[in-house]
Scaffold this motif. Sequence first.
Motif, PDB file in Angstrom:
ATOM      1  N   GLU A   1       7.738  -6.539  -6.254  1.00  0.00           N
ATOM      2  CA  GLU A   1       6.778  -5.560  -6.753  1.00  0.00           C
ATOM      3  C   GLU A   1       5.673  -5.268  -5.740  1.00  0.00           C
ATOM      4  O   GLU A   1       5.064  -4.213  -5.758  1.00  0.00           O
ATOM      5  CB  GLU A   1       6.143  -6.067  -8.056  1.00  0.00           C
ATOM      6  N   HIS A   2       5.404  -6.241  -4.883  1.00  0.00           N
ATOM      7  CA  HIS A   2       4.372  -6.109  -3.856  1.00  0.00           C
ATOM      8  C   HIS A   2       5.028  -6.350  -2.494  1.00  0.00           C
ATOM      9  O   HIS A   2       4.856  -7.411  -1.899  1.00  0.00           O
ATOM     10  CB  HIS A   2       3.237  -7.107  -4.100  1.00  0.00           C
ATOM     11  N   PRO A   3       5.783  -5.370  -2.012  1.00  0.00           N
ATOM     12  CA  PRO A   3       6.577  -5.585  -0.801  1.00  0.00           C
ATOM     13  C   PRO A   3       5.725  -5.836   0.441  1.00  0.00           C
ATOM     14  O   PRO A   3       4.620  -5.316   0.574  1.00  0.00           O
ATOM     15  CB  PRO A   3       7.357  -4.280  -0.655  1.00  0.00           C
ATOM     16  N   HIS A   4       6.283  -6.663   1.288  1.00  0.00           N
ATOM     17  CA  HIS A   4       5.688  -6.901   2.610  1.00  0.00           C
ATOM     18  C   HIS A   4       6.818  -7.357   3.529  1.00  0.00           C
ATOM     19  O   HIS A   4       7.311  -8.482   3.401  1.00  0.00           O
ATOM     20  CB  HIS A   4       4.599  -7.962   2.564  1.00  0.00           C
TER      21      HIS A   4
ATOM     22  N   LEU B   1      16.942   0.767  -4.281  1.00  0.00           N
ATOM     23  CA  LEU B   1      17.695  -0.279  -3.592  1.00  0.00           C
ATOM     24  C   LEU B   1      18.082  -1.460  -4.469  1.00  0.00           C
ATOM     25  O   LEU B   1      18.945  -2.245  -4.106  1.00  0.00           O
ATOM     26  CB  LEU B   1      16.899  -0.773  -2.384  1.00  0.00           C
ATOM     27  N   ILE B   2      17.446  -1.587  -5.630  1.00  0.00           N
ATOM     28  CA  ILE B   2      17.691  -2.741  -6.486  1.00  0.00           C
ATOM     29  C   ILE B   2      18.954  -2.573  -7.338  1.00  0.00           C
ATOM     30  O   ILE B   2      19.364  -3.492  -8.047  1.00  0.00           O
ATOM     31  CB  ILE B   2      16.451  -3.020  -7.362  1.00  0.00           C
ATOM     32  N   ASN B   3      19.595  -1.419  -7.236  1.00  0.00           N
ATOM     33  CA  ASN B   3      20.851  -1.183  -7.943  1.00  0.00           C
ATOM     34  C   ASN B   3      22.026  -1.441  -7.008  1.00  0.00           C
ATOM     35  O   ASN B   3      21.967  -1.143  -5.818  1.00  0.00           O
ATOM     36  CB  ASN B   3      20.901   0.256  -8.475  1.00  0.00           C
ATOM     37  N   GLU B   4      23.102  -1.976  -7.568  1.00  0.00           N
ATOM     38  CA  GLU B   4      24.265  -2.324  -6.752  1.00  0.00           C
ATOM     39  C   GLU B   4      24.843  -1.085  -6.077  1.00  0.00           C
ATOM     40  O   GLU B   4      25.027  -0.045  -6.706  1.00  0.00           O
ATOM     41  CB  GLU B   4      25.341  -2.987  -7.605  1.00  0.00           C
TER      42      GLU B   4
ATOM     43  N   ASP C   1       0.815  -1.221   0.000  1.00  0.00           N
ATOM     44  CA  ASP C   1       0.000   0.000   0.000  1.00  0.00           C
ATOM     45  C   ASP C   1       0.850   1.273   0.000  1.00  0.00           C
ATOM     46  O   ASP C   1       0.322   2.357  -0.226  1.00  0.00           O
ATOM     47  CB  ASP C   1      -0.913   0.042   1.226  1.00  0.00           C
ATOM     48  N   ASN C   2       2.136   1.141   0.263  1.00  0.00           N
ATOM     49  CA  ASN C   2       3.016   2.305   0.344  1.00  0.00           C
ATOM     50  C   ASN C   2       3.118   2.981  -1.025  1.00  0.00           C
ATOM     51  O   ASN C   2       3.464   2.330  -2.022  1.00  0.00           O
ATOM     52  CB  ASN C   2       4.398   1.880   0.837  1.00  0.00           C
ATOM     53  N   LEU C   3       2.850   4.269  -1.068  1.00  0.00           N
ATOM     54  CA  LEU C   3       2.859   5.003  -2.334  1.00  0.00           C
ATOM     55  C   LEU C   3       4.266   5.168  -2.904  1.00  0.00           C
ATOM     56  O   LEU C   3       4.419   5.444  -4.098  1.00  0.00           O
ATOM     57  CB  LEU C   3       2.194   6.375  -2.150  1.00  0.00           C
ATOM     58  N   GLN C   4       5.293   5.008  -2.080  1.00  0.00           N
ATOM     59  CA  GLN C   4       6.674   5.159  -2.551  1.00  0.00           C
ATOM     60  C   GLN C   4       7.364   3.821  -2.819  1.00  0.00           C
ATOM     61  O   GLN C   4       8.559   3.773  -3.029  1.00  0.00           O
ATOM     62  CB  GLN C   4       7.485   5.941  -1.526  1.00  0.00           C
ATOM     63  N   LYS C   5       6.611   2.719  -2.835  1.00  0.00           N
ATOM     64  CA  LYS C   5       7.211   1.393  -2.962  1.00  0.00           C
ATOM     65  C   LYS C   5       8.031   1.246  -4.248  1.00  0.00           C
ATOM     66  O   LYS C   5       9.119   0.680  -4.227  1.00  0.00           O
ATOM     67  CB  LYS C   5       6.166   0.295  -2.870  1.00  0.00           C
ATOM     68  N   THR C   6       7.546   1.764  -5.356  1.00  0.00           N
ATOM     69  CA  THR C   6       8.279   1.630  -6.620  1.00  0.00           C
ATOM     70  C   THR C   6       9.562   2.438  -6.581  1.00  0.00           C
ATOM     71  O   THR C   6      10.621   1.955  -6.999  1.00  0.00           O
ATOM     72  CB  THR C   6       7.393   2.073  -7.806  1.00  0.00           C
TER      73      THR C   6
END
Length: 181
Positions: free
Chosen positions: A147-150, A93-96, A82-87
Amino acid sequence: MSSLSVYHVSSPEIPNKVLTHLEDIASTLAEQGVRFDRWQAAAKIQPGASQEEVIAAYQEQIDKLMTERGYLTVDVVSLNSDNLQKTELRTKLINEHRCAEDVVRFFVAGRGLYSLHIGDYVYAVLCEKNDLISVPAGTPHWFDMGEHPHFVAIRLSNNPEGRVANFTGDDIASRFPRLED
């Protein structure tokens, strides 16, 4: 189930080995200076528990690790789909990157994929509830929350201002498997 997949950098599509037993994961990562452990809560944690309640449930383990490693701060980070900043957070963080201090996370709930680039290998560690990972300062790594963090995680740090990610500019993370939701 927690797992460790070890890849050679030249073959991101096929792991050299996949481990699922705690002892095997911990010993393989220990050879690289990475700590992997499991903690159990001293008290049951209810959904929606406050940061103070979460920390209190693991206070003994936290105190021991802070004394042992000299960490100065502890807090709790929680993220869900539900976090609006998840993307935005995932993209960052997905970059080295490297951090000037240890990256210490304990997963109270949910899961995340830490990938560590050590020499000619990538160690992809799927961390789930009750997993502790401590990545030494300066280790190139990336984190995928899916894509759907928890997840709810306890963070320990040497820096009261928080950790600073120094991005390497290498696109290696884009070549390796992501966290499957």
